[in-house]
Design a protein around this motif. Structure first.
Motif, mmCIF file in Angstrom:
data_model
loop_
_atom_site.group_PDB
_atom_site.id
_atom_site.type_symbol
_atom_site.label_atom_id
_atom_site.label_comp_id
_atom_site.label_asym_id
_atom_site.label_seq_id
_atom_site.Cartn_x
_atom_site.Cartn_y
_atom_site.Cartn_z
ATOM 1 N N CYS A 80 -8.596 -29.057 -22.749
ATOM 2 C CA CYS A 80 -9.232 -28.989 -21.431
ATOM 3 C C CYS A 80 -10.406 -29.953 -21.330
ATOM 4 O O CYS A 80 -10.659 -30.543 -20.268
ATOM 5 N N SER A 81 -11.127 -30.141 -22.419
ATOM 6 C CA SER A 81 -12.271 -31.060 -22.423
ATOM 7 C C SER A 81 -11.805 -32.500 -22.227
ATOM 8 O O SER A 81 -12.408 -33.272 -21.470
ATOM 9 N N HIS A 82 -10.729 -32.877 -22.897
ATOM 10 C CA HIS A 82 -10.190 -34.231 -22.722
ATOM 11 C C HIS A 82 -9.623 -34.404 -21.315
ATOM 12 O O HIS A 82 -9.761 -35.480 -20.710
ATOM 13 N N LEU A 83 -8.999 -33.373 -20.778
ATOM 14 C CA LEU A 83 -8.478 -33.461 -19.412
ATOM 15 C C LEU A 83 -9.603 -33.689 -18.413
ATOM 16 O O LEU A 83 -9.430 -34.417 -17.421
ATOM 17 N N GLU A 84 -10.764 -33.078 -18.655
ATOM 18 C CA GLU A 84 -11.907 -33.296 -17.766
ATOM 19 C C GLU A 84 -12.356 -34.748 -17.803
ATOM 20 O O GLU A 84 -12.728 -35.332 -16.768
ATOM 21 N N ALA A 85 -12.322 -35.376 -18.980
ATOM 22 C CA ALA A 85 -12.655 -36.801 -19.070
ATOM 23 C C ALA A 85 -11.671 -37.626 -18.254
ATOM 24 O O ALA A 85 -12.066 -38.592 -17.580
ATOM 25 N N TYR A 86 -10.387 -37.256 -18.264
ATOM 26 C CA TYR A 86 -9.389 -37.988 -17.476
ATOM 27 C C TYR A 86 -9.659 -37.832 -15.981
ATOM 28 O O TYR A 86 -9.520 -38.789 -15.215
ATOM 29 N N ARG A 87 -10.042 -36.635 -15.570
ATOM 30 C CA ARG A 87 -10.370 -36.426 -14.147
ATOM 31 C C ARG A 87 -11.539 -37.305 -13.725
ATOM 32 O O ARG A 87 -11.540 -37.884 -12.633
ATOM 33 N N ARG A 88 -12.528 -37.406 -14.573
ATOM 34 C CA ARG A 88 -13.698 -38.232 -14.250
ATOM 35 C C ARG A 88 -13.330 -39.708 -14.187
ATOM 36 O O ARG A 88 -13.851 -40.439 -13.334
ATOM 37 N N LEU A 89 -12.450 -40.147 -15.062
ATOM 38 C CA LEU A 89 -11.982 -41.528 -15.005
ATOM 39 C C LEU A 89 -11.306 -41.802 -13.671
ATOM 40 O O LEU A 89 -11.605 -42.811 -13.002
ATOM 41 N N LEU A 90 -10.388 -40.943 -13.262
ATOM 42 C CA LEU A 90 -9.664 -41.166 -12.008
ATOM 43 C C LEU A 90 -10.602 -41.107 -10.809
ATOM 44 O O LEU A 90 -10.450 -41.875 -9.859
ATOM 45 N N ALA A 91 -11.590 -40.216 -10.859
ATOM 46 C CA ALA A 91 -12.558 -40.121 -9.752
ATOM 47 C C ALA A 91 -13.434 -41.367 -9.675
ATOM 48 O O ALA A 91 -13.897 -41.742 -8.588
ATOM 49 N N SER A 92 -13.648 -42.028 -10.812
ATOM 50 C CA SER A 92 -14.515 -43.209 -10.836
ATOM 51 C C SER A 92 -13.849 -44.446 -10.239
ATOM 52 O O SER A 92 -14.531 -45.394 -9.840
ATOM 53 N N GLY A 93 -12.514 -44.454 -10.214
ATOM 54 C CA GLY A 93 -11.801 -45.618 -9.723
ATOM 55 C C GLY A 93 -11.671 -46.738 -10.735
ATOM 56 O O GLY A 93 -11.119 -47.802 -10.425
ATOM 57 N N GLU A 94 -12.166 -46.547 -11.948
ATOM 58 C CA GLU A 94 -12.060 -47.553 -13.007
ATOM 59 C C GLU A 94 -10.626 -47.622 -13.520
ATOM 60 O O GLU A 94 -9.836 -46.683 -13.382
ATOM 61 N N GLY A 95 -10.288 -48.732 -14.169
ATOM 62 C CA GLY A 95 -8.931 -48.913 -14.666
ATOM 63 C C GLY A 95 -8.676 -48.284 -16.015
ATOM 64 O O GLY A 95 -7.521 -48.031 -16.385
ATOM 65 N N ALA A 96 -9.750 -48.012 -16.779
ATOM 66 C CA ALA A 96 -9.599 -47.429 -18.103
ATOM 67 C C ALA A 96 -10.944 -46.873 -18.534
ATOM 68 O O ALA A 96 -11.981 -47.162 -17.931
#
Length: 237
Positions: free
Chosen positions: A71-87
């Motif tokens: 769940c902690s890693h999934l939260e990092a993925y959500r933040r990446l997608l919300a940021s609009g960054e490519g990686a």
């Protein structure tokens, strides 16, 4: 490239050590408060995990710590997608970096990754061997102290593992479901050798040593993998 550091609120000492490591490597990061496995009861697990699918993949039920870590890693993925960054870079707070090797490995990843391709690049290894420079398939690697994940990979992992169906670092499992998992050599990051703060304390059960028991367990696991693969093909997740 964004960077996220997964750290428990009750582990300020580990945060301070990881902060020193990342500053030395020139990494500006955003802290992601980790889900605490020790605080998860039955109510906390409800809705976060598919115990049936996890059993099919791993041949056993998940520990609260495994669910919390995923769940902690999934939260990092959500933040990446919300940021609009490519990686993004994702770190766990028990990481140890070789600053020069890390910067070199990251430069090689930045030169080749595609945000639209579901790729994940492991910059870590528990062994820390000094291999020749290369980027190769990760195989059955199972460590997640430091890696680069593309936006496409983050999106796919969220679709595949929310609720949790396998451990966050079950890389061979995710590779079989369309995420290219690669290992960057030589190793730039290692685990610091401290115990998990997310997992509750537990004692492993004594395992039977009979050959037939091992064979039965392997057959059951193979059957579980086949059934999980069939569900994935039919349901798409």
């Amino acid at each position: 490239m964004k960077a996220y550091l997964i750290n428990l609120d009750r582990s300020p000492g580990r945060l301070a050590e990881a902060d020193a490591q990342l500053r030395a490597a020139g990494v500006a990061y955003e802290r992601v408060p980790a889900v605490d496995g020790r605080a998860l009861g039955r109510a906390g697990l409800r809705g976060r995990v598919s115990r049936f699918r996890f059993f099919l993949v791993h041949g056993r039920l998940p520990t609260p710590g495994e669910v919390a870590c995923a769940c902690s890693h999934l939260e990092a993925y959500r933040r990446l997608l919300a940021s609009g960054e490519g990686a993004a870079l994702v770190f766990e707070d028990d990481v140890t970096l070789d600053p020069d090797a890390f910067r070199d490995a990251l430069a090689r990843v930045e030169a080749r990754f595609d945000p639209a391709t579901p790729e994940l690049f492991l910059l870590c290894d528990h062994e820390g061997a000094d291999e020749a420079e290369a980027i190769v398939p990760a195989g059955d690697a199972c460590f997640a102290e430091c890696y680069v994940v593309t936006a496409a990979a983050a999106r796919r992992l969220l679709a595949l593992n929310d609720p949790v169906r396998a451990a966050a670092d079950a890389w061979a499992h995710w590779a079989a479901r369309g995420v290219a998992v690669l290992k960057v050599l030589p190793t730039a990051c290692r685990q610091r050798g401290v115990g998990s703060d997310i997992n509750p304390a537990w004692r492993p059960k004594r395992r039977a040593r009979w050959g037939w028991y091992v064979a039965l367990w392997r057959a059951r696991l193979a059957l579980g993998h086949a059934l999980d693969w069939l569900i994935w093909r039919l349901a798409g997740r």
